[in-house]
Design a protein around this motif. Structure first.
Motif, PDB file in Angstrom:
ATOM      1  N   LEU A 155       1.066  -2.884  -3.640  1.00 27.47           N
ATOM      2  CA  LEU A 155       2.002  -1.765  -3.797  1.00 27.47           C
ATOM      3  C   LEU A 155       3.293  -2.219  -4.461  1.00 27.47           C
ATOM      4  N   LEU A 156       3.720  -3.457  -4.119  1.00 27.53           N
ATOM      5  CA  LEU A 156       4.929  -3.980  -4.759  1.00 27.53           C
ATOM      6  C   LEU A 156       4.737  -4.086  -6.259  1.00 27.53           C
ATOM      7  N   ILE A 157       3.549  -4.555  -6.670  1.00 31.06           N
ATOM      8  CA  ILE A 157       3.265  -4.661  -8.094  1.00 31.06           C
ATOM      9  C   ILE A 157       3.098  -3.265  -8.702  1.00 31.06           C
ATOM     10  N   GLY A 158       2.452  -2.392  -7.905  1.00 25.75           N
ATOM     11  CA  GLY A 158       2.145  -1.068  -8.413  1.00 25.75           C
ATOM     12  C   GLY A 158       3.353  -0.221  -8.727  1.00 25.75           C
ATOM     13  N   THR A 159       4.493  -0.484  -8.074  1.00 24.78           N
ATOM     14  CA  THR A 159       5.678   0.337  -8.321  1.00 24.78           C
ATOM     15  C   THR A 159       6.175   0.211  -9.748  1.00 24.78           C
ATOM     16  N   PHE A 212      -1.070   6.892  -8.746  1.00 23.89           N
ATOM     17  CA  PHE A 212      -2.148   7.508  -7.969  1.00 23.89           C
ATOM     18  C   PHE A 212      -3.420   6.684  -8.055  1.00 23.89           C
ATOM     19  N   GLU A 213      -3.752   6.233  -9.279  1.00 24.00           N
ATOM     20  CA  GLU A 213      -4.976   5.461  -9.450  1.00 24.00           C
ATOM     21  C   GLU A 213      -4.901   4.141  -8.689  1.00 24.00           C
ATOM     22  N   ILE A 214      -3.732   3.504  -8.701  1.00 13.76           N
ATOM     23  CA  ILE A 214      -3.560   2.247  -7.974  1.00 13.76           C
ATOM     24  C   ILE A 214      -3.705   2.479  -6.474  1.00 13.76           C
ATOM     25  N   ALA A 215      -3.046   3.524  -5.975  1.00 13.64           N
ATOM     26  CA  ALA A 215      -3.126   3.841  -4.546  1.00 13.64           C
ATOM     27  C   ALA A 215      -4.565   4.143  -4.138  1.00 13.64           C
ATOM     28  N   LYS A 216      -5.271   4.846  -4.993  1.00 14.61           N
ATOM     29  CA  LYS A 216      -6.670   5.186  -4.720  1.00 14.61           C
ATOM     30  C   LYS A 216      -7.523   3.922  -4.609  1.00 14.61           C
ATOM     31  N   GLN A 217      -7.347   3.005  -5.567  1.00 17.10           N
ATOM     32  CA  GLN A 217      -8.154   1.785  -5.570  1.00 17.10           C
ATOM     33  C   GLN A 217      -7.818   0.885  -4.379  1.00 17.10           C
ATOM     34  N   ILE A 218      -6.539   0.868  -3.972  1.00 21.06           N
ATOM     35  CA  ILE A 218      -6.149   0.093  -2.789  1.00 21.06           C
ATOM     36  C   ILE A 218      -6.840   0.643  -1.544  1.00 21.06           C
ATOM     37  N   GLU A 219      -6.867   1.957  -1.435  1.00 27.54           N
ATOM     38  CA  GLU A 219      -7.508   2.579  -0.266  1.00 27.54           C
ATOM     39  C   GLU A 219      -8.995   2.265  -0.231  1.00 27.54           C
TER      40      GLU A 219
END
Length: 545
Positions: free
Chosen positions: A19-23, A30-37
């Motif tokens: 998430l730190l990188i994703g910001t 959204f795509e990053i959050a989805k893949q993390i989940e």
């Protein structure tokens, strides 16, 4: 190895790191959050349902390395131990034994003890194999055993080691170790100063400046800057070293990225030491990154003549991102461009073959650029010297002999057969070279050339297809043919290989300092550099002065 964490905290820690990188990528959030989940639920499901006991840390380590491995070799994850080593590389300072060591199977191999540091004072020599540190057998310690040789100053560490098949013991007393970026400087003749720049840590520019100023006081009116084998380091240090030779506010390098904040122009910020002193820079195929910024920028600005062979071609810039639990991510954030506008990156990691090997930029696709005075220079394949020297290029068989330790192991054997050379320069006779070839054969040291490796892969594939018995005779004929051709290559490249053996031997008897003293008198690339500097009409002609 990934730092082992309790199962309950591992998943949220990794998720928060992503998430730190994703910001930085709000458009793709959204795509990053989805893949993390998805990954979090998958990772939990595997660890709670798999038939056998799992090790979450090892699984995560492999997952991270596999993910980053699909990008480029410079984007890497550092656990806590790796972070310590990374800081040592950047600062050049640590408390330890003062030696270059590598792991070789179940032992730690001393490759080079640094003069007057703990390993040297304890009597350890290149070729010694540490088998026990304190009460710990190296063979039983699967993690980085070199960590056992670090600690606070004056810590005493008993070790056992093998030397020529015999077990010996000594005690290491840890001390502060200062790795110099400028590993040597001195006068070649009454007017030529010589500086060896081996690394770009935080002291690189200060050490180079001190060396330059001292050489000028000693009468130097021209300088040879040797960056052969320099793998690079800190970008800002490269800029500062260029600043020693060019005026303030000169653009040295520009970084470009799809992320706006990583687009930066680096200029010189200080008054120079000398903008007029004639300068020759030596590079080779192992000069990379910051070395290429210095050589490429000074070439583009027509400030120096570059000699040697084409440099490595690393035009990528990395930045460290702090993660949780003392870990780090070193990630490629941009490409760098020299003052003429060229990027010298040679490998395209966005286009890989079926084996995952990055494609190399074809020379016919290189783009032409102009130096400040209109000289043509090209991108895509490292820094091409103004004066190419064949002796700077290493033959494939010489490369193989360095990689497989054929030269290193023979030097160890030679040293103990000839212990009393002292300060004499070891020279290799025809008899010695024959002995070297016999040494390779007797110790079954394979050269592992590309042809030999390809043949081994062919046999492995044949075994999988269960047709190896049908091609055994033909395979053996090819092996015999390759061995004959390798013997021919050993003879054909005798002069080059003998020179490499001699250099390794000089370090055994006289340390690095002795090797550079030898270079000053005998190295062909240095001789050519001095010859060019002495011929000012040729020097000025190359630079269009």
């Amino acid at each position: 190895m990934l730092f082992s964490l309790p199962k309950k905290v591992l998943i949220p820690v990794v998720a928060s790191a992503f998430l730190l990188i994703g910001t930085s990528f709000k458009d793709d959030f959204f795509e990053i959050a989805k893949q993390i989940e998805i990954f979090t639920t998958l990772f939990k499901a595997v660890n709670t349902n798999y038939v056998d006991e799992t090790n979450p840390a090892e699984l995560m380590d492999k997952a991270i390395k596999s993910m980053l491995g699909s990008l480029d070799p410079y984007t890497v994850y550092f656990n806590e131990q790796d972070v310590v080593q990374f800081k040592i590389n950047n600062t050049g300072e640590y408390t330890g034994i003062g030696a270059l060591i590598t792991r070789k199977k179940d032992r730690l191999l001393i490759r080079e003890p640094y003069k007057n540091y703990p390993a040297d004072k304890a009597g350890l020599k290149a070729g010694d194999e540490i088998i026990q540190i304190g009460d710990v057998l190296v063979a039983d310690f699967k993690e980085d055993a070199s960590q056992l040789l670090k600690g606070t100053k004056n810590t005493k560490i008993p070790v056992k080691y093998l030397r020529q098949g015999k077990t010996n013991a000594t005690t290491l007393v840890l001390d502060e170790v200062d790795i110099k970026s400028v590993s040597f400087f001195g006068m070649i003749d009454s007017k030529t100063g010589y500086i060896v720049l081996s690394h770009f840590n935080r002291k690189a520019s200060n050490e180079t400046k001190e060396a330059l100023e001292k050489l000028k006081k000693d009468g130097a009116t021209q300088i040879v800057l040797d960056m052969r084998g320099n793998p690079g380091g800190l970008l800002n240090e490269a800029v500062s070293i260029c600043n020693l030779f060019v005026a303030k506010n000169e653009v040295i390098v520009t970084t470009k990225s799809r992320i706006e904040k990583n687009n930066t122009t680096y200029k010189t910020t200080q008054e120079p030491v000398d903008t007029q002193i004639p300068l020759a820079i030596i590079v080779n195929g192992r000069s990379a990154s910051a070395s290429e910024i210095v050589s490429g920028a000074l070439q583009d600005l027509d400030r120096a003549v570059v000699l040697g062979s084409r440099s490595f071609g690393k035009g990528l810039v990395q930045r460290s991102v702090d993660l949780t639990y003392g870990t780090q991510l070193k990630v490629t954030i941009s490409r760098y461009y020299t003052p003429s506008g060229r990027c010298i990156q040679s490998l395209d990691y966005t286009h890989k073959d079926k084996n995952g090997v990055a494609s190399k930029t074809d020379a016919k696709n290189y783009n032409a650029f102009k130096t400040r005075k209109g000289r043509p220079v090209f991108d895509g394949g490292g820094v091409l010297p103004d004066v190419e020297l064949d002796k700077s290029k290493m033959s494939p068989i010489a490369t193989a002999l360095l990689k497989n330790d054929g030269i290193f192991d023979y030097a160890t054997n030679y040293y103990y057969k000839n212990p009393s050379l002292g300060t004499k320069i070891p020279t290799l006779s025809d008899s010695d070279y024959s002995d070297f070839k016999n040494f390779l054969k007797t110790n079954k040291i394979t050269l592992d050339t590309e042809t030999e490796l390809a043949l081994k892969k062919t046999l492995e594939a044949a075994k999988k297809d269960q047709i190896d018995s049908a091609i055994t005779a033909e395979y053996q004929q090819l092996v015999t043919a390759i061995e004959k051709s390798e013997t021919t290559l050993l003879d054909k490249n005798k002069k080059e290989i003998s020179s490499l053996i001699q250099e390794e031997l000089i370090k055994r008897y006289q340390y690095q300092e002795g090797l550079y003293q030898f270079y000053i008198k005998d190295n062909s690339e240095i001789k050519k550099s001095v010859e060019l500097l002495n011929n000012q009409s040729q020097y000025k002609s190359i630079l269009k002065m």
